[in-house]
Design an enzyme around this catalytic site. Structure first.
Site, PDB file in Angstrom:
ATOM      1  CG  ASP A   1       9.870 -33.608  40.275  1.00  0.00           C
ATOM      2  OD1 ASP A   1      10.022 -33.495  39.231  1.00  0.00           O
ATOM      3  OD2 ASP A   1      10.568 -33.034  41.303  1.00  0.00           O
TER       4      ASP A   1
ATOM      5  CG  ASN B   1       9.646 -25.973  49.786  1.00  0.00           C
ATOM      6  OD1 ASN B   1      10.507 -25.971  48.877  1.00  0.00           O
ATOM      7  ND2 ASN B   1       8.557 -26.624  49.928  1.00  0.00           N
TER       8      ASN B   1
ATOM      9  CG  HIS C   1      11.205 -28.332  46.557  1.00  0.00           C
ATOM     10  ND1 HIS C   1       9.618 -28.060  46.456  1.00  0.00           N
ATOM     11  CD2 HIS C   1      11.504 -27.757  45.444  1.00  0.00           C
ATOM     12  CE1 HIS C   1       9.262 -27.639  45.428  1.00  0.00           C
ATOM     13  NE2 HIS C   1      10.320 -27.482  44.578  1.00  0.00           N
TER      14      HIS C   1
ATOM     15  CD  GLU D   1       7.762 -30.030  49.068  1.00  0.00           C
ATOM     16  OE1 GLU D   1       8.441 -29.196  48.570  1.00  0.00           O
ATOM     17  OE2 GLU D   1       6.417 -29.838  49.010  1.00  0.00           O
TER      18      GLU D   1
HETATM   19  P1  PGA Z   1      11.334 -23.266  39.344  1.00  0.00           P
HETATM   20  O1  PGA Z   1      11.166 -24.332  40.313  1.00  0.00           O
HETATM   21  O2  PGA Z   1      12.207 -23.540  38.453  1.00  0.00           O
HETATM   22  O3  PGA Z   1       9.693 -23.114  38.700  1.00  0.00           O
HETATM   23  O4  PGA Z   1      11.346 -22.088  40.223  1.00  0.00           O
HETATM   24  C1  PGA Z   1      12.291 -24.851  41.016  1.00  0.00           C
HETATM   25  C2  PGA Z   1      12.004 -25.941  41.802  1.00  0.00           C
HETATM   26  O5  PGA Z   1      10.863 -25.795  42.825  1.00  0.00           O
HETATM   27  O6  PGA Z   1      12.712 -26.963  41.992  1.00  0.00           O
END
Ligand code: PGA
Length: 258
Positions: free
Chosen positions: A79, A148, A150, A155
Protein backbone atom coordinates in the site's frame (compact mmCIF):
# COMPACT_ATOMS: atom_id res chain seq x y z
CA UNK A 1 2.96 -22.08 21.90
CA UNK A 2 0.86 -22.86 18.85
CA UNK A 3 -2.84 -23.58 18.99
CA UNK A 4 -5.55 -23.93 16.44
CA UNK A 5 -8.19 -21.30 15.93
CA UNK A 6 -11.57 -22.50 17.02
CA UNK A 7 -14.03 -20.56 14.97
CA UNK A 8 -13.67 -21.84 11.45
CA UNK A 9 -14.66 -25.47 11.34
CA UNK A 10 -12.29 -28.13 10.12
CA UNK A 11 -10.02 -25.74 8.24
CA UNK A 12 -8.56 -23.75 11.10
CA UNK A 13 -5.90 -21.12 11.31
CA UNK A 14 -3.03 -21.31 13.80
CA UNK A 15 -2.13 -18.84 16.51
CA UNK A 16 1.45 -18.81 17.76
CA UNK A 17 2.22 -16.73 20.82
CA UNK A 18 5.89 -15.93 21.32
CA UNK A 19 7.86 -14.45 24.19
CA UNK A 20 9.81 -11.85 22.30
CA UNK A 21 9.63 -9.47 19.39
CA UNK A 22 12.79 -11.05 18.00
CA UNK A 23 11.07 -14.42 17.85
CA UNK A 24 8.00 -12.92 16.19
CA UNK A 25 10.31 -11.33 13.62
CA UNK A 26 12.24 -14.55 13.06
CA UNK A 27 9.05 -16.57 12.51
CA UNK A 28 7.78 -14.04 9.98
CA UNK A 29 11.16 -14.19 8.22
CA UNK A 30 10.92 -17.99 8.26
CA UNK A 31 7.65 -17.80 6.32
CA UNK A 32 9.42 -15.72 3.67
CA UNK A 33 12.43 -18.09 3.57
CA UNK A 34 10.20 -21.16 3.27
CA UNK A 35 8.14 -19.60 0.51
CA UNK A 36 11.20 -18.71 -1.56
CA UNK A 37 12.91 -22.05 -0.87
CA UNK A 38 9.85 -23.78 -2.34
CA UNK A 39 9.39 -21.33 -5.19
CA UNK A 40 12.25 -18.87 -5.79
CA UNK A 41 10.17 -16.76 -8.18
CA UNK A 42 7.13 -16.52 -5.89
CA UNK A 43 5.03 -13.38 -5.74
CA UNK A 44 4.75 -11.98 -2.26
CA UNK A 45 3.69 -8.90 -0.39
CA UNK A 46 5.14 -7.72 2.92
CA UNK A 47 3.86 -4.84 5.05
CA UNK A 48 5.21 -1.51 6.20
CA UNK A 49 4.93 -0.14 9.73
CA UNK A 50 6.69 -0.59 13.05
CA UNK A 51 5.77 -4.25 13.48
CA UNK A 52 7.71 -5.69 10.50
CA UNK A 53 10.97 -3.77 11.15
CA UNK A 54 12.50 -6.76 12.93
CA UNK A 55 11.43 -9.11 10.14
CA UNK A 56 13.11 -6.88 7.55
CA UNK A 57 16.32 -6.71 9.62
CA UNK A 58 16.34 -10.50 9.81
CA UNK A 59 15.63 -10.88 6.08
CA UNK A 60 18.50 -8.54 5.19
CA UNK A 61 20.78 -10.47 7.57
CA UNK A 62 19.81 -13.76 5.90
CA UNK A 63 20.35 -12.33 2.42
CA UNK A 64 23.77 -10.93 3.42
CA UNK A 65 24.72 -14.27 4.99
CA UNK A 66 23.76 -16.12 1.80
CA UNK A 67 21.02 -17.98 3.66
CA UNK A 68 18.20 -16.51 1.59
CA UNK A 69 18.04 -15.89 -2.15
CA UNK A 70 15.60 -13.09 -2.83
CA UNK A 71 16.85 -12.39 -6.33
CA UNK A 72 13.95 -14.00 -8.21
CA UNK A 73 11.09 -13.08 -5.88
CA UNK A 74 8.35 -10.87 -7.29
CA UNK A 75 7.83 -8.26 -4.59
CA UNK A 76 4.47 -6.47 -4.57
CA UNK A 77 4.29 -3.38 -2.37
CA UNK A 78 1.19 -3.59 -0.18
CA UNK A 79 0.00 0.00 0.00
CA UNK A 80 0.94 3.64 -0.32
CA UNK A 81 -0.58 7.10 -0.27
CA UNK A 82 -2.47 8.25 -3.34
CA UNK A 83 -0.41 10.49 -5.58
CA UNK A 84 2.79 9.85 -3.65
CA UNK A 85 6.10 9.01 -5.27
CA UNK A 86 9.29 7.79 -3.58
CA UNK A 87 10.51 11.41 -3.74
CA UNK A 88 7.85 12.46 -1.24
CA UNK A 89 8.66 12.38 2.43
CA UNK A 90 5.49 10.47 3.22
CA UNK A 91 5.93 7.54 0.89
CA UNK A 92 5.67 3.98 2.08
CA UNK A 93 7.55 2.90 -1.03
CA UNK A 94 10.40 5.18 0.00
CA UNK A 95 10.23 3.73 3.52
CA UNK A 96 10.34 0.22 2.05
CA UNK A 97 13.29 1.08 -0.17
CA UNK A 98 15.28 2.33 2.81
CA UNK A 99 14.34 -0.48 5.14
CA UNK A 100 14.42 -3.42 2.75
CA UNK A 101 14.44 -3.09 -1.03
CA UNK A 102 17.81 -1.30 -1.25
CA UNK A 103 19.68 -3.23 1.48
CA UNK A 104 18.28 -6.48 0.03
CA UNK A 105 19.51 -5.42 -3.45
CA UNK A 106 16.31 -6.56 -5.11
CA UNK A 107 16.45 -6.29 -8.90
CA UNK A 108 14.31 -3.31 -9.86
CA UNK A 109 12.48 -5.44 -12.44
CA UNK A 110 11.19 -7.69 -9.64
CA UNK A 111 9.65 -4.91 -7.57
CA UNK A 112 6.06 -3.95 -8.29
CA UNK A 113 5.15 -0.51 -7.00
CA UNK A 114 1.61 0.42 -6.05
CA UNK A 115 0.59 2.68 -8.98
CA UNK A 116 -0.33 5.61 -6.75
CA UNK A 117 0.66 8.28 -9.24
CA UNK A 118 -1.22 6.83 -12.23
CA UNK A 119 -3.44 9.17 -14.25
CA UNK A 120 -6.36 6.80 -13.70
CA UNK A 121 -5.70 5.29 -10.27
CA UNK A 122 -8.74 2.98 -10.16
CA UNK A 123 -7.87 1.45 -13.53
CA UNK A 124 -4.23 1.16 -12.47
CA UNK A 125 -5.27 -0.55 -9.23
CA UNK A 126 -7.21 -3.15 -11.23
CA UNK A 127 -4.11 -3.54 -13.39
CA UNK A 128 -2.04 -4.20 -10.26
CA UNK A 129 -4.35 -7.10 -9.37
CA UNK A 130 -3.86 -8.42 -12.91
CA UNK A 131 -0.08 -8.18 -12.46
CA UNK A 132 -0.37 -10.24 -9.28
CA UNK A 133 -2.51 -12.80 -11.10
CA UNK A 134 -0.02 -12.93 -13.98
CA UNK A 135 2.66 -13.92 -11.45
CA UNK A 136 0.48 -16.83 -10.33
CA UNK A 137 -1.17 -14.98 -7.43
CA UNK A 138 0.39 -14.21 -4.08
CA UNK A 139 2.27 -17.16 -2.66
CA UNK A 140 2.67 -15.28 0.63
CA UNK A 141 1.12 -12.21 2.21
CA UNK A 142 2.60 -11.04 5.50
CA UNK A 143 0.32 -8.40 6.99
CA UNK A 144 0.04 -6.33 10.14
CA UNK A 145 -3.09 -5.18 11.94
CA UNK A 146 -3.95 -1.53 12.39
CA UNK A 147 -5.34 -0.23 15.68
CA UNK A 148 -8.68 0.19 13.86
CA UNK A 149 -8.55 -3.35 12.44
CA UNK A 150 -7.24 -2.40 9.01
CA UNK A 151 -5.20 -4.81 6.91
CA UNK A 152 -2.88 -2.96 4.59
CA UNK A 153 -4.98 0.16 4.06
CA UNK A 154 -8.21 -1.83 3.94
CA UNK A 155 -9.85 0.50 6.42
CA UNK A 156 -13.10 -0.19 8.32
CA UNK A 157 -15.82 -0.50 5.69
CA UNK A 158 -13.68 -2.88 3.64
CA UNK A 159 -15.01 -6.31 2.80
CA UNK A 160 -13.55 -9.72 2.00
CA UNK A 161 -14.05 -9.43 -1.75
CA UNK A 162 -12.53 -6.00 -2.16
CA UNK A 163 -9.95 -5.73 -4.93
CA UNK A 164 -6.91 -3.49 -5.00
CA UNK A 165 -8.28 0.04 -5.08
CA UNK A 166 -8.22 3.63 -3.88
CA UNK A 167 -9.45 4.10 -0.31
CA UNK A 168 -10.15 6.98 2.07
CA UNK A 169 -7.95 6.96 5.15
CA UNK A 170 -9.44 7.45 8.60
CA UNK A 171 -8.05 10.36 10.66
CA UNK A 172 -6.60 7.85 13.16
CA UNK A 173 -4.74 6.05 10.40
CA UNK A 174 -3.33 9.33 9.07
CA UNK A 175 -2.12 10.19 12.57
CA UNK A 176 -0.60 6.69 12.96
CA UNK A 177 1.11 7.11 9.58
CA UNK A 178 2.46 10.57 10.43
CA UNK A 179 4.15 9.08 13.49
CA UNK A 180 6.44 7.04 11.17
CA UNK A 181 7.98 10.39 10.23
CA UNK A 182 7.95 11.85 13.77
CA UNK A 183 4.59 13.47 13.10
CA UNK A 184 6.11 15.86 10.59
CA UNK A 185 4.96 14.39 7.29
CA UNK A 186 1.77 15.51 5.63
CA UNK A 187 -0.27 12.36 5.04
CA UNK A 188 -2.66 12.36 2.06
CA UNK A 189 -6.35 11.69 2.70
CA UNK A 190 -6.42 8.73 0.32
CA UNK A 191 -4.29 5.71 -0.38
CA UNK A 192 -4.11 2.69 -2.66
CA UNK A 193 -3.99 -0.75 -1.11
CA UNK A 194 -3.89 -4.33 -2.23
CA UNK A 195 -7.47 -5.39 -1.58
CA UNK A 196 -8.52 -7.65 1.23
CA UNK A 197 -9.98 -9.96 -1.40
CA UNK A 198 -6.62 -10.21 -3.15
CA UNK A 199 -4.86 -10.84 0.17
CA UNK A 200 -7.41 -13.51 1.11
CA UNK A 201 -6.55 -15.40 -2.07
CA UNK A 202 -2.87 -15.73 -1.06
CA UNK A 203 -1.68 -19.29 -0.59
CA UNK A 204 -0.22 -18.39 2.80
CA UNK A 205 -1.16 -15.44 5.00
CA UNK A 206 0.90 -14.51 8.05
CA UNK A 207 -0.53 -11.91 10.44
CA UNK A 208 2.01 -10.38 12.82
CA UNK A 209 0.92 -8.25 15.76
CA UNK A 210 2.98 -6.95 18.66
CA UNK A 211 2.13 -5.14 21.87
CA UNK A 212 -0.68 -4.90 24.42
CA UNK A 213 -2.00 -1.80 22.68
CA UNK A 214 -3.31 -4.08 19.93
CA UNK A 215 -4.75 -6.74 22.30
CA UNK A 216 -8.32 -5.55 21.93
CA UNK A 217 -8.31 -5.34 18.14
CA UNK A 218 -6.62 -8.76 17.97
CA UNK A 219 -9.40 -10.14 20.16
CA UNK A 220 -12.08 -8.54 17.98
CA UNK A 221 -10.40 -9.78 14.80
CA UNK A 222 -10.05 -13.37 15.94
CA UNK A 223 -13.00 -13.84 18.29
CA UNK A 224 -15.53 -11.17 17.34
CA UNK A 225 -18.13 -11.36 14.58
CA UNK A 226 -17.03 -10.98 10.98
CA UNK A 227 -17.73 -7.35 10.22
CA UNK A 228 -16.61 -4.67 7.83
CA UNK A 229 -16.04 -2.53 10.94
CA UNK A 230 -13.04 -4.77 11.69
CA UNK A 231 -11.52 -5.84 8.35
CA UNK A 232 -9.10 -8.12 10.23
CA UNK A 233 -12.08 -10.26 11.21
CA UNK A 234 -12.27 -11.56 7.63
CA UNK A 235 -8.79 -13.08 7.73
CA UNK A 236 -10.21 -16.17 9.45
CA UNK A 237 -11.90 -17.01 6.16
CA UNK A 238 -8.49 -18.17 4.94
CA UNK A 239 -8.76 -21.12 7.35
CA UNK A 240 -5.56 -23.14 7.46
CA UNK A 241 -3.84 -20.75 5.04
CA UNK A 242 -3.72 -18.20 7.89
CA UNK A 243 -1.02 -18.17 10.55
CA UNK A 244 -1.28 -15.60 13.33
CA UNK A 245 1.93 -14.72 15.19
CA UNK A 246 1.49 -12.64 18.34
CA UNK A 247 3.62 -11.60 21.26
CA UNK A 248 2.24 -12.01 24.78
CA UNK A 249 0.93 -8.44 24.88
CA UNK A 250 -1.00 -8.71 21.62
CA UNK A 251 -2.45 -12.08 22.73
CA UNK A 252 -3.39 -10.92 26.22
CA UNK A 253 -7.13 -10.49 25.58
CA UNK A 254 -7.70 -13.74 23.72
CA UNK A 255 -9.77 -16.45 25.37
CA UNK A 256 -7.78 -19.48 26.53
CA UNK A 257 -7.55 -22.08 23.77
CA UNK A 258 -7.78 -25.83 24.16
P1 PGA B 1 2.25 -0.90 12.87
O1 PGA B 1 1.09 -0.78 11.82
O2 PGA B 1 3.05 -2.09 12.50
O3 PGA B 1 3.03 0.36 12.73
O4 PGA B 1 1.60 -1.04 14.22
C1 PGA B 1 0.36 -1.90 11.47
C2 PGA B 1 -0.75 -1.50 10.56
O5 PGA B 1 -1.33 -0.42 10.74
O6 PGA B 1 -1.08 -2.30 9.66
Amino acid sequence: MTSEGLADGPETYTVTVVDSYDLLSALAADAVSETLANRPGAALTLPTGDTPLGMYRELVRRIDAGELDFSQAQFFCLDDYLGSTPDDEASLTRWLKQVFLDPARLPEANVHYVPTAAADPQAAAAGYDREIAACGGLELAVVGLGPNGHIGFNEPGSGPDDPTRVVDLQPATRAQSAAYWDGKADIPAQAMTIGLGTILQAKRIVLIVSGAGKAEIVQKSLEGPETTEVPGSFLRRAGSRLEVILDQGAASKLSPRQ
